[in-house]
Design a protein around this motif. Structure first.
Motif, PDB file in Angstrom:
ATOM      1  N   ALA A  21      -5.190  -2.319  -3.986  1.00 56.19           N
ATOM      2  CA  ALA A  21      -3.908  -2.397  -3.297  1.00 56.19           C
ATOM      3  C   ALA A  21      -4.135  -2.515  -1.798  1.00 56.19           C
ATOM      4  O   ALA A  21      -5.070  -1.965  -1.245  1.00 56.19           O
ATOM      5  CB  ALA A  21      -3.096  -1.149  -3.598  1.00 56.19           C
ATOM      6  N   THR A  22      -3.255  -3.244  -1.155  1.00 57.08           N
ATOM      7  CA  THR A  22      -3.276  -3.318   0.296  1.00 57.08           C
ATOM      8  C   THR A  22      -2.267  -2.329   0.833  1.00 57.08           C
ATOM      9  O   THR A  22      -1.465  -1.765   0.101  1.00 57.08           O
ATOM     10  CB  THR A  22      -2.920  -4.735   0.775  1.00 57.08           C
ATOM     11  N   SER A  23      -2.314  -2.080   2.118  1.00 57.47           N
ATOM     12  CA  SER A  23      -1.368  -1.132   2.699  1.00 57.47           C
ATOM     13  C   SER A  23       0.032  -1.705   2.680  1.00 57.47           C
ATOM     14  O   SER A  23       0.235  -2.913   2.656  1.00 57.47           O
ATOM     15  CB  SER A  23      -1.775  -0.815   4.143  1.00 57.47           C
ATOM     16  N   MET A  24       1.026  -0.825   2.710  1.00 54.92           N
ATOM     17  CA  MET A  24       2.410  -1.246   2.660  1.00 54.92           C
ATOM     18  C   MET A  24       2.766  -2.010   3.937  1.00 54.92           C
ATOM     19  O   MET A  24       2.480  -1.561   5.035  1.00 54.92           O
ATOM     20  CB  MET A  24       3.321  -0.022   2.527  1.00 54.92           C
ATOM     21  N   TYR A  71       4.590  -7.417  -5.109  1.00 50.41           N
ATOM     22  CA  TYR A  71       5.027  -6.051  -4.841  1.00 50.41           C
ATOM     23  C   TYR A  71       5.053  -5.334  -6.189  1.00 50.41           C
ATOM     24  O   TYR A  71       5.907  -5.607  -7.033  1.00 50.41           O
ATOM     25  CB  TYR A  71       6.430  -6.042  -4.239  1.00 50.41           C
ATOM     26  N   TYR A  77       3.965  -1.416  -1.956  1.00 49.10           N
ATOM     27  CA  TYR A  77       2.618  -1.910  -1.690  1.00 49.10           C
ATOM     28  C   TYR A  77       2.371  -3.240  -2.399  1.00 49.10           C
ATOM     29  O   TYR A  77       2.943  -3.544  -3.437  1.00 49.10           O
ATOM     30  CB  TYR A  77       1.570  -0.869  -2.090  1.00 49.10           C
TER      31      TYR A  77
END
Length: 348
Positions: A20-23, A77, A61
């Motif tokens: 996951a990447t940051s929000m 998302y 995220y």
């Protein structure tokens, strides 16, 4: 057709997402929502994995869906809220040896145009378990889609957002066969046997089935049965398999408008050629149209490949699934396919 059994490479990306990447601080305009759930299907011994892409109504995220050593992923998302309102529902069926996340590029593009896209993994014909013998059970695939539709329409988390008067089905390759079955077409065992006898090694599908020891003289009853779902109002069949084996008398049951999509001209695969140079199925369906994209070939529909993937496949003596005909721009063909489908389905 070795790609349908190359489980080691393809299965590297079968997890929901790799990392996951940051929000993000603000919403990206080119990212759809994504979630997964299990479908309880009476005709299967275990639940089916299902995915759903949709217009995101909140920003959560971002993670890559469908990433592997071969395929590029599609960002989504994960678990975001659904955009308020009623949305068209598109049922999506993958091809032989494929999987629902592997064609996330199309699901995402259609979700970004306002649709909810529901797909399942079809046991026996998905990545890592694609069996020539199990492929002959066409009806099970149609029932997979119907079971997923039943469940999502009964699911209070998704049902309020679905326009039940606007349900369509899209399928690629064997998935194209599946959605044509759902539209009312049935398939003839003797006709398919004769097709494979006539074309032998000129037909990529017959080569695959022969390698699996399929007895064309004794195909299962499930190959022939009808599984029309009247809730589906439009059908898109991309390079559908079995097009030479459609029962002529079943065509009268097809009331949906049908869009056929053909990839390539001189590089086309025989099984998916519904034009006059092939099965000419497009001329036999009451309300059918045909779109052709070239240069391309059957596997141009698959996701874009990671840099170096073509060389890796060559080193492993695998099928050149990342090598398109000269002059092909896979990304452009994908955009054209999505635009054509969106126009046909009335999406913005």
């Amino acid at each position: 057709m070795k790609h349908v059994t190359s489980a080691m490479l393809l299965a590297l990306g079968l997890g929901l997402f790799a990392a996951a990447t940051s929000m993000p601080a603000t919403a990206a305009q080119d990212i759809a929502g994504y979630d997964r759930f299990d479908v309880q299907a009476a005709h299967r011994s275990r639940p089916l994995a299902a995915s759903i892409w949709y217009p995101a109504g909140s920003h959560i995220y971002v993670a890559p869906v469908g990433k592997s050593a071969i395929w590029q992923s599609t960002n989504a998302y994960i678990g975001a809220a659904i955009e308020p309102g009623k949305h068209p529902l598109i049922l999506l069926s993958h091809g032989s040896g494929g999987n629902m996340d592997g064609i996330g590029w199309l699901s995402s593009k259609l979700a970004l145009r306002g649709a909810i896209v529901l797909a399942v993994n079809h046991p026996g014909t998905t990545t890592g378990d694609s069996s020539p013998r199990r492929t002959m059970y066409l009806g099970q695939r149609a029932l997979d889609v119907t079971a997923a539709l039943d469940q999502v329409l009964a699911n209070p988390e998704f049902a309020p957002y679905i326009d039940t008067n606007n349900i369509s089905a899209v399928g690629f390759s064997l998935g194209g066969t599946t959605v044509l079955n759902l539209a009312g077409m049935q398939f003839d065992r003797a006709a398919y046997r004769d097709y494979c006898v006539k074309y032998q090694d000129s037909a990529q599908d017959c080569i695959f089935y022969k390698k699996g020891g399929v007895d064309f003289a004794h195909l299962p009853d499930d190959f022939t049965n009808g599984y029309r779902d009247t809730r589906i109002s439009k059908t898109v069949a991309i390079e559908p398999g079995m097009s030479f084996a459609v029962k002529p008398d079943s065509l009268a049951d097809v009331s949906n408008p049908v869009l056929f999509i053909k990839l390539g001209k001189e590089h086309g695969w025989l099984a998916g050629d519904v034009s006059a140079s092939g099965s000419n199925l497009v001329a036999k369906v009451k309300d059918a149209s045909l779109a052709v994209f070239a240069p391309a070939y059957h596997l141009t529909f698959l996701a874009e490949c990671e840099p170096g993937a073509a060389k890796l496949l060559e080193e492993m003596d695998d099928d050149p699934i990342c090598t398109d005909p000269v002059g092909t721009d896979r990304s452009l063909v994908h955009r054209q396919i999505a635009d054509q489908i969106a126009t046909f389905l009335g999406l913005p």
